[in-house]
Structures are given as C-alpha cells and as structure tokens.
Design an enzyme around this catalytic site. Structure first.
Site, short mmCIF file in Angstrom:
data_model
loop_
_atom_site.label_atom_id
_atom_site.label_comp_id
_atom_site.label_asym_id
_atom_site.label_seq_id
_atom_site.Cartn_x
_atom_site.Cartn_y
_atom_site.Cartn_z
N ILE A 15 -40.32 8.34 -43.33
CA ILE A 15 -39.18 8.57 -44.23
C ILE A 15 -39.67 8.60 -45.68
CG2 ILE A 15 -37.01 7.61 -45.09
CD1 ILE A 15 -36.54 6.48 -42.25
N ASP A 60 -49.19 -5.31 -49.81
CA ASP A 60 -48.73 -5.64 -48.45
C ASP A 60 -47.47 -6.49 -48.58
OD1 ASP A 60 -48.55 -7.08 -45.83
OD2 ASP A 60 -50.42 -5.98 -45.46
N ALA A 81 -40.72 0.41 -47.20
CA ALA A 81 -41.67 -0.25 -46.30
C ALA A 81 -41.00 -1.38 -45.52
CB ALA A 81 -42.84 -0.82 -47.10
N SER A 82 -41.24 -1.41 -44.22
CA SER A 82 -40.78 -2.49 -43.35
C SER A 82 -41.36 -2.19 -41.98
CB SER A 82 -39.24 -2.50 -43.26
OG SER A 82 -38.75 -3.72 -42.77
N LYS A 158 -34.07 -6.40 -39.75
CA LYS A 158 -33.35 -5.57 -40.72
C LYS A 158 -32.13 -6.32 -41.27
CE LYS A 158 -34.67 -2.05 -41.76
NZ LYS A 158 -35.76 -1.79 -42.74
N PRO A 183 -29.71 4.08 -42.04
CA PRO A 183 -29.74 5.25 -41.15
C PRO A 183 -29.66 4.86 -39.67
CG PRO A 183 -31.72 5.14 -42.55
CD PRO A 183 -31.04 3.80 -42.61
#
Ligand code: NAP
Length: 339
Positions: A15, A60, A81-82, A158, A183
C-alpha cells in the site's frame, strides 16, 4: 514547487508504494522509512524512483532509532508500516507490540517535528471481529472486541494500535491532527515480487493451491483507490479524528473465482470451481493451523458501509471486477503464477 513534505512509513510495503507514487504525482516531496537501508535500492527500483525522489531513513517499529530523523521537517505523515502476517504467528505480541509501540514512537516523533496531521492505516480488522449476535453491517462506530476468542492476533494488533494512537492524541497530541483509513481486503496490481499477504488469496487460486472454495466472503478494495483515500485524508480540511472505513463490493470466494474464470479463460484454468462444505473445512482445520484461522469467517457476513468515506473524503472506488482482473494479470505478468 512542492506542495509540502510527507513521510511515508514502511515504504517497502504494498500500500505504501502506491501512496508514495500518488503523493509524488500530486506534487508532494516524499521521504520514507524502511526497516533496513539494505532494501533501499530495491524499494526505489520497484517504484521507478531515484534516491533524490525518495530519500529513505532506517526505522524499525520496535526501536526508537531513526524516527526523529525521519519526521524532521515533515508537514504530514502517512503511517502505514505495521506487521501483516501471511500465516500463524507464535504469539499475539509478535504483532501487537510493533503495531502499538511503533505507532506511539511515530506519533511522539511527529509531534516533536511539528507535523500537522498523521494519517494512519488501520483496518476493518479493528472494526469487524468478536461481536455477539447477528452483526452483519459495520461502520466507523464499530470496534473489534478484544475479549472475544474470535478476534485473532492481527485484528487485536490493529485494534490496540488504533486505540492507543487515538488515546495518545487525545492526551498528548497538542493540536496535531490524526485520522485513520480502515481498508477491507486490499487487492490490485503488484509493484514487484515482494507483495502483500492480502494478494495470496488470488495467487493461490490461480496456482491451483486451493482444493476448493470455502464459504468465505470479504469486502474488497483496490490499492490505487486506497492510496487515493490516504491522500484525501491528508488534505481534506476539518476531519481531525476521522475514521474512514473503505470497502468496495462484498464477494464470496466463489464470486471471485467466477470473475477470474470468465475474464481470464485459460490463464485461470487452475482456479477451483468446487464449493467446499463447511464440515470439510472444519475437519481440515483440525490438522492445519492456517485453515483454523479462517474458521470464524465460515458462512459469516461482514459488509462494510463506506458511505462516510464516500461523503467526507470523496472516496470513489472502481468496480471490484476490474481490481480482481488487474491483480491476476499483474501476478501473471510478474511471473508469480504457474504457466
Ligand atoms: P505489506 O506490504 O506487508 O507492508 C507492511 C509494511 O510494514 C512493510 O513495509 C513492512 O516492512 C512494514 N513493517 C512490518 N513490521 C515492521 C517493523 N517491525 N518495523 C518497521 N516496518 C515494519 O502490507 P500492506 O498490505 O501494504 O499493509 C500496509 C498497512 O495496511 C498495514 O498497516 C496493514 O495492517 C494495513 N492494511 C492492509 C490491508 C490489506 O489487505 N493488505 C487491509 C487493511 C489494512 P518490511 O518490508 O521490512 O517487512
């Protein structure tokens, strides 16, 4: 002249790559973070960009190093980022800790740098899971239930990361704006060989790696439309605190297989047609931990209502059949599907 400076975190990701490209096309100066600079040349090559067009800093999510440097001088941040697992993880914390602590590291650094707004990529996984009863349609008012055994490690990561970020902004944000794009399953053309786990469902279908089609359905959205949503969420005024569920049409695995078969003919020859009865999937789950992960989805309906994103940030997704066909064609062109 540049419209301003934007940091995209996790620039090596699927993404994020599209967000970088969309921002540059719209006239922004873009920089990115990646875990290790060893990947820098490959990341820029996959996006067709030079080091001047995409400066990269190593950062990081699990360490403080690099975040102050990366956010310095930025007007906006796209925090994408995840960790997105492709299978079973050892412990929930393997996902939760980097997702939550990384978001907080980014927010602290962004505030110190004077960033105006952070757009964070959350997920419908922070909205859809662990409800009791016949909950079928979901909106921005929904949060996944962290106490339910039906809420898996990724959904927990999340949910916890988005909640922690919102709590931090409320307590410490000091006027820095924040909103999330949430999303559904993201598909669309691949940019290189290193693509998101979300495309595995199409890759496995095309490669004949699925014995049949379980009764599982999902909302689908296009990576190009998700990138557009990230841009709108960055520039639309007056949406501080916004939460935008982005889901296109809701299709079953059988619907997806039918689209591939009808539009790709011989190239879809390995795509299964047989529907798998639920009892067979449940038996397979006894022996296969990856199959076990999808059990809570069997026969479930989870329709995401994207009307808020359509109305407020002008989200206008393309037809899902186009996304599915473009995904498949790009996987074939990249040599990621058996001929
Ligand atoms: P992806 O291609 O796997 O991207 C994940 C990105 O996160 C990569 O750049 C990865 O870096 C980075 N990352 C993971 N752990 C990290 C760590 N400890 N430190 C620094 N960077 C780390 O997946 P994606 O689909 O683009 O996902 C991007 C975001 O969208 C994630 O937040 C995901 O939860 C969210 N999302 C995805 C979907 C979907 O269907 N794909 C749907 C909803 C939400 P490396 O390249 O070094 O691994």
């Amino acid at each position: 002249m540049s419209k301003g400076k934007v940091l995209v975190t996790g620039a090596s990701g699927y993404i994020a790559g599209y967000v970088v490209k969309a921002l540059i096309a719209d006239g922004w100066s873009v920089s990115g973070t990646i875990r290790s600079l060893a990947k820098a040349d490959a990341v820029r090559a996959s996006l067709g960009l030079t080091a001047d067009q995409l400066p990269l800093t190593a950062a990081d999510l699990t360490s403080d190093a690099g975040w102050a440097e990366a956010t310095a001088g930025c007007d906006f941040v796209q925090h994408i980022a995840s960790p997105l697992p492709t299978g079973v993880v050892k412990t929930d914390d393997d996902l939760i800790v980097p997702a939550r602590d990384g978001a907080l590291r980014l927010l602290r650094a962004a505030k110190t740098a004077g960033v105006k707004r952070v757009v964070m990529t959350s997920s419908v996984a922070a909205m859809y899971y662990g409800m009791t009863g016949q909950h079928q349609t979901y909106t921005e008012a929904d949060w996944s239930n962290l106490t339910s055994p039906a809420t898996g490690a990724y959904a927990k990561s999340k949910t916890i990361a988005e909640r922690a970020a919102r709590d931090w902004i409320a307590a410490e944000g000091g006027g820095m704006e924040y909103c999330t794009i949430n999303p559904a399953l993201v598909l669309g053309p691949v940019l290189g060989n290193d693509f998101s786990g979300s495309l595995l469902v199409i890759t496995k279908m095309l490669n004949g790696e699925l014995p049949g089609l379980p009764a599982i359905s999902f909302g689908i959205c296009d990576v190009r439309d998700i990138a557009a949503a990230h841009l709108s969420a960055m520039t639309t005024p007056g949406i501080d605190g916004g939460r935008f569920l982005c889901s296109g049409e809701y299709l079953s695995m059988a619907d997806v297989a039918a689209i591939l078969k009808s539009r790709l003919a011989d190239k879809a020859k390995r795509v299964p047609t047989m529907k798998l009865p639920n009892f067979l999937v449940r038996v397979s789950a006894l022996f296969d931990a990856q199959v076990k992960l999808v059990l809570p989805e069997l026969g479930r309906t989870r329709v995401g209502d994207a009307s808020h994103a359509r109305a407020v940030i002008g989200w206008n997704p393309r037809p899902v059949a186009e996304t599915i066909v473009d995904t498949a064609r790009s996987l074939i062109a990249a040599g990621l599907v058996k001929s």
